[in-house]
Design an enzyme around this catalytic site. Structure first.
Site, PDB file in Angstrom:
ATOM      1  N   ASN A  33       0.830  -1.222   0.000  1.00 15.18           N
ATOM      2  CA  ASN A  33       0.000   0.000   0.000  1.00 15.18           C
ATOM      3  C   ASN A  33       0.860   1.266   0.000  1.00 15.18           C
ATOM      4  OD1 ASN A  33       0.977   0.104   2.589  1.00 15.18           O
ATOM      5  ND2 ASN A  33      -1.015  -0.016   3.610  1.00 15.18           N
ATOM      6  N   ASP A  90      -3.932  -2.670  -0.020  1.00 13.14           N
ATOM      7  CA  ASP A  90      -3.740  -2.884   1.416  1.00 13.14           C
ATOM      8  C   ASP A  90      -4.049  -4.350   1.708  1.00 13.14           C
ATOM      9  OD1 ASP A  90      -4.219  -2.902   4.320  1.00 13.14           O
ATOM     10  OD2 ASP A  90      -3.997  -0.723   4.097  1.00 13.14           O
ATOM     11  N   SER A 137      10.699 -11.639  14.116  1.00 18.70           N
ATOM     12  CA  SER A 137      11.782 -10.805  14.627  1.00 18.70           C
ATOM     13  C   SER A 137      12.389 -11.430  15.868  1.00 18.70           C
ATOM     14  CB  SER A 137      11.185  -9.439  14.978  1.00 18.70           C
ATOM     15  OG  SER A 137      12.087  -8.710  15.770  1.00 18.70           O
ATOM     16  N   TYR A 188       4.423  -3.581  18.917  1.00 21.46           N
ATOM     17  CA  TYR A 188       5.004  -4.120  17.679  1.00 21.46           C
ATOM     18  C   TYR A 188       5.519  -5.544  17.911  1.00 21.46           C
ATOM     19  CZ  TYR A 188       8.571  -5.297  14.283  1.00 21.46           C
ATOM     20  OH  TYR A 188       9.329  -5.990  13.362  1.00 21.46           O
ATOM     21  N   LYS A 236       4.328  -9.565  16.435  1.00 19.56           N
ATOM     22  CA  LYS A 236       5.145 -10.629  15.839  1.00 19.56           C
ATOM     23  C   LYS A 236       4.903 -11.952  16.563  1.00 19.56           C
ATOM     24  CE  LYS A 236       6.876  -8.266  12.585  1.00 19.56           C
ATOM     25  NZ  LYS A 236       6.376  -8.493  11.222  1.00 19.56           N
ATOM     26  N   ARG A 262      18.479   3.989  26.226  1.00 19.88           N
ATOM     27  CA  ARG A 262      17.149   4.158  25.637  1.00 19.88           C
ATOM     28  C   ARG A 262      16.186   3.195  26.342  1.00 19.88           C
ATOM     29  NH1 ARG A 262      16.613   3.116  19.198  1.00 19.88           N
ATOM     30  NH2 ARG A 262      17.176   1.019  19.861  1.00 19.88           N
TER      31      ARG A 262
HETATM   32  P1  NAD Z   1       9.410  -1.662   5.508  1.00 20.92           P
HETATM   33  O1  NAD Z   1       8.530  -0.708   6.215  1.00 20.92           O
HETATM   34  O2  NAD Z   1      10.516  -1.106   4.680  1.00 20.92           O
HETATM   35  O3  NAD Z   1       8.525  -2.603   4.561  1.00 20.92           O
HETATM   36  C1  NAD Z   1       7.206  -2.997   4.898  1.00 20.92           C
HETATM   37  C2  NAD Z   1       6.330  -2.710   3.684  1.00 20.92           C
HETATM   38  O4  NAD Z   1       4.998  -3.104   3.991  1.00 20.92           O
HETATM   39  C3  NAD Z   1       6.302  -1.241   3.299  1.00 20.92           C
HETATM   40  O5  NAD Z   1       6.600  -1.119   1.918  1.00 20.92           O
HETATM   41  C4  NAD Z   1       4.866  -0.803   3.608  1.00 20.92           C
HETATM   42  O6  NAD Z   1       4.424   0.181   2.694  1.00 20.92           O
HETATM   43  C5  NAD Z   1       4.106  -2.115   3.475  1.00 20.92           C
HETATM   44  N1  NAD Z   1       2.872  -2.237   4.264  1.00 20.92           N
HETATM   45  C6  NAD Z   1       2.690  -2.025   5.594  1.00 20.92           C
HETATM   46  N2  NAD Z   1       1.414  -2.310   5.934  1.00 20.92           N
HETATM   47  C7  NAD Z   1       0.788  -2.726   4.793  1.00 20.92           C
HETATM   48  C8  NAD Z   1      -0.530  -3.172   4.501  1.00 20.92           C
HETATM   49  N3  NAD Z   1      -1.477  -3.237   5.419  1.00 20.92           N
HETATM   50  N4  NAD Z   1      -0.807  -3.513   3.224  1.00 20.92           N
HETATM   51  C9  NAD Z   1       0.133  -3.443   2.248  1.00 20.92           C
HETATM   52  N5  NAD Z   1       1.384  -3.032   2.465  1.00 20.92           N
HETATM   53  C10 NAD Z   1       1.712  -2.684   3.733  1.00 20.92           C
HETATM   54  O7  NAD Z   1       9.968  -2.700   6.582  1.00 20.92           O
HETATM   55  P2  NAD Z   1      11.108  -3.801   6.440  1.00 20.92           P
HETATM   56  O8  NAD Z   1      12.266  -3.371   7.248  1.00 20.92           O
HETATM   57  O9  NAD Z   1      11.298  -4.160   5.011  1.00 20.92           O
HETATM   58  O10 NAD Z   1      10.419  -4.998   7.217  1.00 20.92           O
HETATM   59  C11 NAD Z   1       9.699  -6.016   6.540  1.00 20.92           C
HETATM   60  C12 NAD Z   1       9.088  -6.938   7.555  1.00 20.92           C
HETATM   61  O11 NAD Z   1      10.127  -7.479   8.370  1.00 20.92           O
HETATM   62  C13 NAD Z   1       8.117  -6.256   8.522  1.00 20.92           C
HETATM   63  O12 NAD Z   1       7.057  -7.144   8.793  1.00 20.92           O
HETATM   64  C14 NAD Z   1       8.956  -6.017   9.745  1.00 20.92           C
HETATM   65  O13 NAD Z   1       8.176  -5.953  10.905  1.00 20.92           O
HETATM   66  C15 NAD Z   1       9.846  -7.245   9.741  1.00 20.92           C
HETATM   67  N6  NAD Z   1      11.124  -7.046  10.470  1.00 20.92           N
HETATM   68  C16 NAD Z   1      11.934  -5.997  10.131  1.00 20.92           C
HETATM   69  C17 NAD Z   1      13.102  -5.791  10.849  1.00 20.92           C
HETATM   70  C18 NAD Z   1      14.007  -4.614  10.543  1.00 20.92           C
HETATM   71  O14 NAD Z   1      14.797  -4.231  11.413  1.00 20.92           O
HETATM   72  N7  NAD Z   1      13.947  -4.037   9.321  1.00 20.92           N
HETATM   73  C19 NAD Z   1      13.469  -6.670  11.885  1.00 20.92           C
HETATM   74  C20 NAD Z   1      12.635  -7.741  12.172  1.00 20.92           C
HETATM   75  C21 NAD Z   1      11.464  -7.929  11.446  1.00 20.92           C
HETATM   76  N1  UFG Z   2      21.469   2.934  19.166  1.00 23.47           N
HETATM   77  C1  UFG Z   2      22.173   4.073  19.550  1.00 23.47           C
HETATM   78  N2  UFG Z   2      21.844   5.269  18.952  1.00 23.47           N
HETATM   79  C2  UFG Z   2      20.852   5.362  18.003  1.00 23.47           C
HETATM   80  C3  UFG Z   2      20.150   4.178  17.629  1.00 23.47           C
HETATM   81  C4  UFG Z   2      20.483   2.987  18.247  1.00 23.47           C
HETATM   82  O1  UFG Z   2      23.056   4.027  20.402  1.00 23.47           O
HETATM   83  O2  UFG Z   2      20.590   6.475  17.513  1.00 23.47           O
HETATM   84  C5  UFG Z   2      21.843   1.640  19.786  1.00 23.47           C
HETATM   85  C6  UFG Z   2      20.716   0.982  20.572  1.00 23.47           C
HETATM   86  O3  UFG Z   2      20.687   1.447  21.891  1.00 23.47           O
HETATM   87  C7  UFG Z   2      21.084  -0.500  20.432  1.00 23.47           C
HETATM   88  C8  UFG Z   2      21.753  -0.584  19.051  1.00 23.47           C
HETATM   89  O4  UFG Z   2      22.159   0.744  18.742  1.00 23.47           O
HETATM   90  O5  UFG Z   2      22.044  -0.843  21.400  1.00 23.47           O
HETATM   91  C9  UFG Z   2      20.819  -1.086  17.948  1.00 23.47           C
HETATM   92  O6  UFG Z   2      19.624  -0.315  17.965  1.00 23.47           O
HETATM   93  P1  UFG Z   2      18.564  -0.369  16.757  1.00 23.47           P
HETATM   94  O7  UFG Z   2      17.494   0.614  17.082  1.00 23.47           O
HETATM   95  O8  UFG Z   2      19.249  -0.227  15.450  1.00 23.47           O
HETATM   96  O9  UFG Z   2      18.015  -1.871  16.814  1.00 23.47           O
HETATM   97  P2  UFG Z   2      17.268  -2.673  17.979  1.00 23.47           P
HETATM   98  O10 UFG Z   2      18.089  -3.882  18.255  1.00 23.47           O
HETATM   99  O11 UFG Z   2      16.915  -1.802  19.110  1.00 23.47           O
HETATM  100  O12 UFG Z   2      15.896  -3.095  17.270  1.00 23.47           O
HETATM  101  C10 UFG Z   2      15.809  -3.623  15.947  1.00 23.47           C
HETATM  102  C11 UFG Z   2      14.458  -3.273  15.365  1.00 23.47           C
HETATM  103  C12 UFG Z   2      13.380  -3.988  16.130  1.00 23.47           C
HETATM  104  C13 UFG Z   2      13.632  -5.452  16.127  1.00 23.47           C
HETATM  105  C14 UFG Z   2      15.012  -5.760  16.644  1.00 23.47           C
HETATM  106  C15 UFG Z   2      15.329  -7.228  16.464  1.00 23.47           C
HETATM  107  O13 UFG Z   2      14.250  -1.863  15.424  1.00 23.47           O
HETATM  108  O14 UFG Z   2      12.143  -3.777  15.480  1.00 23.47           O
HETATM  109  O15 UFG Z   2      15.995  -4.998  15.950  1.00 23.47           O
HETATM  110  O16 UFG Z   2      15.177  -7.602  15.143  1.00 23.47           O
HETATM  111  F1  UFG Z   2      12.724  -6.069  16.897  1.00 23.47           F
END
Ligand code: NAD
Ligand code: UFG
Length: 332
Positions: A32, A58, A124, A148, A152, A289
């Site tokens: 979306n 969506d 995640s 969030y 998951k 944080r």
């Molecule tokens: P992202 O936001 O870049 O990609 C998610 C995509 O889903 C986006 O393009 C958004 O427009 C689309 N979207 C959201 N809700 C929607 C809906 N209802 N219908 C259609 N499209 C929708 O995020 P990402 O980093 O690519 O993450 C992808 C998946 O992996 C997510 O489910 C996220 O929770 C999971 N994940 C990401 C991380 C990370 O750190 N990037 C870590 C663990 C898990």
């Molecule tokens: N950090 C800083 N300064 C910043 C951002 C992050 O010091 O500006 C530190 C954080 O305290 C942490 C490390 O960098 O120690 C990584 O932080 P991130 O925010 O990059 O990642 P997290 O591990 O907190 O979380 C990410 C995603 C979550 C996911 C998790 C596990 O944001 O959604 O990884 O996949 F659940």
């Protein structure tokens, strides 16, 4: 295979589409565009020289999604679509529960309706909560600190139950650690809206001069240098993990950690970035944080054993590729 990719214009989804196309699978993307841009479609085509189908839909819109299943022969689904900002999920819990859970339920319902038996889900490492490291797939899940993370854990539960009730429906739950980096072309990567929450996108924006300095959240953790430790994984390695997961999925529910198994501290990552790109990243140490844990990383051996997948790219590759994308990226 013909693979329906939800969230395919997003960060992890777009890289996975590239790897699927490189392996001669066909992709149908639905997104979306709430957190991504339509231009990503052209970039995927430019990188792979292959065609894709795209629908701006969506995933919570059952009728619209049903039409996709009617009009395409789908062999498997990779479900990336979801909202992922931890802080925002605390402020907007209903938005997060609705979007992330209803999308998973509708998509799995349509899979059952149209006999699509392969479902790969983006989970995640957050579902492990404050377990002992390294995190192993068969650990009991602990509560996460935000809605969030709960979406998951709940989505995993829903898919486990759907698979239990429908023995033909096979599911792969992929628990990502910390995805970073970008495609080596510099064409696709992570482009967060507003000020980044995650470490490496923040670092690249400081390096570019968009942000003044990095704030390091705490240097009094029980870690190698007092700063938080995470298992950073290159997004292209992660994407390859999805290709293996869907290709090898035949029956039941499989759960895999997708990480490297190695921890890197915040300061180690900053130093690696400076070295890889020959650029200074000014930083200051600030308070911890809220909600952060000191250290987590994967036991990544199950994916290697069962999928034949192992992350190959180094922290230096992650830093170089993230910087190349940031330098090329034009804010619109
Ligand atoms: P992202 O936001 O870049 O990609 C998610 C995509 O889903 C986006 O393009 C958004 O427009 C689309 N979207 C959201 N809700 C929607 C809906 N209802 N219908 C259609 N499209 C929708 O995020 P990402 O980093 O690519 O993450 C992808 C998946 O992996 C997510 O489910 C996220 O929770 C999971 N994940 C990401 C991380 C990370 O750190 N990037 C870590 C663990 C898990
Ligand atoms: N950090 C800083 N300064 C910043 C951002 C992050 O010091 O500006 C530190 C954080 O305290 C942490 C490390 O960098 O120690 C990584 O932080 P991130 O925010 O990059 O990642 P997290 O591990 O907190 O979380 C990410 C995603 C979550 C996911 C998790 C596990 O944001 O959604 O990884 O996949 F659940």
């Amino acid at each position: 295979m013909n693979i329906l990719v939800t969230g395919g214009t997003g960060y992890v989804g777009s890289h996975t589409c590239v790897e699927l196309l490189n392996k001669n699978h066909s992709v149908i993307i639905v997104d979306n565009l709430i957190n991504s841009k339509i231009e990503t479609i052209d970039k995927i085509i430019q990188i792979t020289n292959k065609n894709i189908s795209f629908y701006q839909i969506d995933v919570t819109d059952e009728y619209a999604l049903d039409q996709i299943f009617i009009n395409h022969k789908i062999d498997g689904v990779i479900h990336f679509a979801g909202l992922k900002a931890v802080g925002e999920s605390v402020e907007l819990p209903l938005t997060y529960y609705y979007n992330n859970l209803v999308s998973t339920m509708i998509l799995s319902k349509l899979c059952l309706k149209y006999n699509v038996n392969k479902f790969v889900f983006s989970s995640s490492a957050t579902v492990y909560g404050d377990n002992k490291v390294p995190f192993v797939e068969d650990m009991d899940l602990l509560p996460t600190t935000n809605p969030y993370g709960e979406t998951k854990a709940m989505s995993e539960r829903i898919l486990l139950d759907v698979a239990k009730a429908n023995p033909n429906f096979s599911v792969s739950l992929l628990r990502y650690f910390n995805p970073v980096g970008a495609h080596e072309s510099g064409l696709i990567g992570e482009a967060p809206n507003g000020i980044p929450n995650n470490l490496l996108p923040y670092v690249t924006q400081v390096a570019k001069g968009k942000l003044k300095q990095l704030r390091v959240f705490g240097n009094d953790y029980d870690t190698v240098d007092g700063t938080g430790v995470r298992d950073y994984i290159h997004v292209v390695d992660l994407a390859e993990g999805h290709v293996k997961a869907i290709e090898k999925l035949t029956e039941g529910v499989k759960i895999y950690n997708l990480g490297t198994g190695k921890g890197t501290s915040v300061l180690q990552l900053v130093q690696a970035f400076e070295k890889a790109n020959n650029i200074k990243v000014p930083y200051e140490i600030v308070n911890r944080r809220p909600g952060d844990i000191a250290s987590f990383y994967a036991d990544a051996s199950k994916a290697e054993r069962e999928l034949g997948w192992k992350a190959k790219k180094s922290i230096l590759d992650m830093c170089k590729d993230a910087w190349r994308f940031e330098k090329n990226y034009k804010d619109k």
